[in-house]
Design an enzyme around this catalytic site. Structure first.
Site, short mmCIF file in Angstrom:
data_model
loop_
_atom_site.label_atom_id
_atom_site.label_comp_id
_atom_site.label_asym_id
_atom_site.label_seq_id
_atom_site.Cartn_x
_atom_site.Cartn_y
_atom_site.Cartn_z
N LYS A 194 21.11 53.00 18.85
CA LYS A 194 22.21 52.07 19.10
C LYS A 194 21.65 50.65 19.12
CE LYS A 194 23.49 50.22 22.71
NZ LYS A 194 23.66 48.84 22.10
N PRO A 195 21.93 49.87 18.08
CA PRO A 195 21.50 48.47 18.10
C PRO A 195 22.42 47.63 18.98
CG PRO A 195 22.74 48.91 16.11
CD PRO A 195 22.63 50.23 16.85
N GLY A 236 15.09 46.15 26.59
CA GLY A 236 16.17 45.31 27.10
C GLY A 236 15.86 44.85 28.51
N SER A 237 16.89 44.51 29.24
CA SER A 237 16.71 43.95 30.58
C SER A 237 16.27 45.00 31.58
CB SER A 237 18.00 43.30 31.06
OG SER A 237 18.95 44.29 31.39
N GLU A 295 10.69 49.12 27.68
CA GLU A 295 10.12 47.79 27.48
C GLU A 295 11.15 46.82 28.02
OE1 GLU A 295 9.53 44.33 26.55
OE2 GLU A 295 9.93 44.82 24.45
N ARG A 355 8.41 30.81 20.06
CA ARG A 355 8.69 31.94 19.17
C ARG A 355 10.10 32.46 19.47
NH1 ARG A 355 6.08 38.02 19.11
NH2 ARG A 355 6.78 38.59 17.03
N CYS A 369 10.84 38.47 25.26
CA CYS A 369 10.30 38.94 26.54
C CYS A 369 8.86 38.51 26.71
CB CYS A 369 10.43 40.46 26.64
SG CYS A 369 9.65 41.34 25.27
N GLU A 397 13.78 35.19 33.97
CA GLU A 397 13.51 34.89 32.57
C GLU A 397 14.43 33.77 32.10
OE1 GLU A 397 12.06 38.03 29.43
OE2 GLU A 397 13.65 38.93 30.63
#
Length: 496
Positions: A193-194, A247-248, A269, A297, A303, A400
């Protein structure tokens, strides 16, 4: 991506041609199918706010159909010869490189990053397919005589099984490659799932993998505006045996709770809060160049982006001056325009968050040396920003930023720098600039992060293990250990 529509009659890539060249339905069981009820959702250009196209909006039933397709071919795919899996990955690598221009433009349109960065991401994504094409034929095991001599131990490594993959919007092709590559190499089928903001890159990648010879049902793509409603039933179904998520941290925690129900293998991640340490003895030219790479970047939407700059007092003023000069000179605009370095942030919410973090720091005494404001007009732009005298109680010290903002805080001693760097729940990557070898090793070992950039501002490499500690995640992607996340160890006891 259909090649006949990827280019104009004259051979040049155009915005219209690359968008029209992508199938916009769900990819299930090797076929492009409409979502239940024909539902769709818009994909917009963050630089203009204009709708690029509509893509299928999957329902929970569509997600279950994708899982059915993956489960149906798992056994046959696991039995496929490693060399065959390797050759599929190699062909995908070659196809990605051959179509860099149209894929990069497609990514810039849906995500916003400047074209040179998008081209770099296509190359980076392709490298995962090349790397894991080589790993596919090197899955090993073991043979051992039992300590009492009465038997033998055989150790094999077999595919985990059906895997669920969830990728983010900021690196829509690379994050797919980093997960799909090892899954294919290991012999796992997939439902991916993108992110809803950037589904086109994944749909294009699915078409390329099919063209490379990936059998129907091995990779299934569901695009949706209801990620929880679609993916949670798949997690709790029991047939999937692994979840890999980027993701978060907040979403990662919820997914881990769901995975606990069926005890799924997980790779996570998650968020980062990368410290960037500059010591008095550092090469300042290298440190500033590294800072630009680590901060800018992907417009800071990474992240791994440097989130907190800690600079030793003796060089703090000069470092801030040079960094400000570089940041203030960065061209801003739509990523398709020549020379642009600072493209748009992904959406209005991202701009609002960056603005709030900068304002919070300023309210606490930080000084804005450049930037610090949004841009009028269409699109989601925020100026490249440098702050000094940022107190450690500022929100951006713990959250973040995910934008083009470099906050600088001065330190005096090595212990002070390491303590500040580790004062976070995250631990993905840290950056250290020093010319003292002993200090370099000492500080690198003391930093609580899964990766360290020592005198360099980029750490990501398909041949190296990527991942964090603490609340930045679980497991590693890439490198020689990347395929391990998709393999189970089986021990076979043999009596003689």
């Amino acid at each position: 991506m259909a090649r006949e529509t990827a280019q104009t009659a004259g051979g040049s890539v155009t915005e219209t041609s690359v968008v029209e060249g992508v199938d916009k339905e769900l990819f299930i069981g090797g076929k492009w199918v409409a979502a239940t009820g024909g539902r769709t959702f818009p994909v917009t250009d963050p630089a203009t706010g204009q709708v690029l196209c509509e893509v299928a909006d999957a329902s929970p039933a569509d997600g279950m159909a994708a899982l059915d397709a993956a489960a149906a071919v798992q056994a046959s795919w696991a039995a496929t010869a490693p060399r065959e899996r390797s050759e599929i990955l190699r062909r995908a690598y070659e196809l990605l490189n051959a179509r860099t221009e149209e894929l990069a433009l497609l990514m810039t349109l849906e995500m916003g990053k400047p074209l040179p960065e998008a081209r770099g991401e296509i190359a980076y994504a392709a490298e995962f397919f090349r790397w894991f094409s080589e790993e596919a034929v090197r899955i090993d095991g073991g043979y051992q005589v039992a300590p009492n001599g009465q038997g033998r131990f055989l150790v094999t490594r077999q595919p985990v099984g059906v895997t669920l993959l969830i990728t983010p919007w900021n690196f829509p092709m690379a994050m797919g490659g980093r997960k799909i590559g090892p899954a294919i190499a290991a012999g796992c089928t997939m439902v991916i799932k993108p992110a809803e903001q950037t589904p086109l890159s994944m749909l294009a990648l699915a078409a390329i993998l099919a063209e490379a010879g990936l059998p129907a049902g091995v990779l299934n793509v569901v695009t949706t505006t209801d990620p929880g409603g679609v993916m949670e039933p798949l997690i709790r179904d029991g047939r999937a045996r692994k979840l890999s998520f980027t993701g978060s941290t907040a979403v990662g925690r919820r997914l881990l709770e769901q995975c606990a129900d069926k005890v799924l293998r997980t790779s996570m991640e998650l968020g980062g809060n990368a410290p960037f340490l500059v010591f008095d003895d550092a090469d300042l030219d290298a440190a500033v160049e590294g800072a630009m790479l680590a901060k800018m970047r992907n417009i800071g939407e990474a992240c791994t982006a440097a989130n907190r700059f800690y600079v030793q007092r003796g060089v703090a003023g000069e470092f801030a001056r040079r960094l400000t000069e570089r940041m203030a000179a960065l061209p801003m605009g739509r990523g398709t325009e020549p020379g642009v370095v600072v493209g748009p942030l992904i959406d209005a919410g991202a701009v609002a968050k960056v603005s709030a973090l900068v304002q919070d720091a300023a309210n606490r005494g930080a000084k804005v040396l450049t930037g610090g404001s949004t841009v009028d007009g269409p699109g989601h732009f925020y100026r490249a920003t440098v702050l000094t005298d940022v107190p450690r109680d500022a929100r951006m010290a713990t959250e973040e930023i995910f934008g083009p903002v470099a906050p600088i805080t001065v330190f005096d001693t090595e212990d002070e720098a390491v303590e500040a760097a580790n004062d976070t729940e995250f631990g993905l990557v840290s950056y250290v600039f020093t010319n003292d070898l002993k200090r370099a090793l000492r500080v690198s070992e003391r930093l609580e992060s899964g990766m360290v950039g020592l005198n360099q501002g980029i750490v990501s490499n398909p041949a190296a293990p990527f991942g964090g500690v603490k609340q930045s995640g679980l497991g590693r992607e890439g490198g020689s250990v990347g395929i391990d996340e998709f393999l189970e160890i089986k021990y076979i006891a043999v009596a003689l």
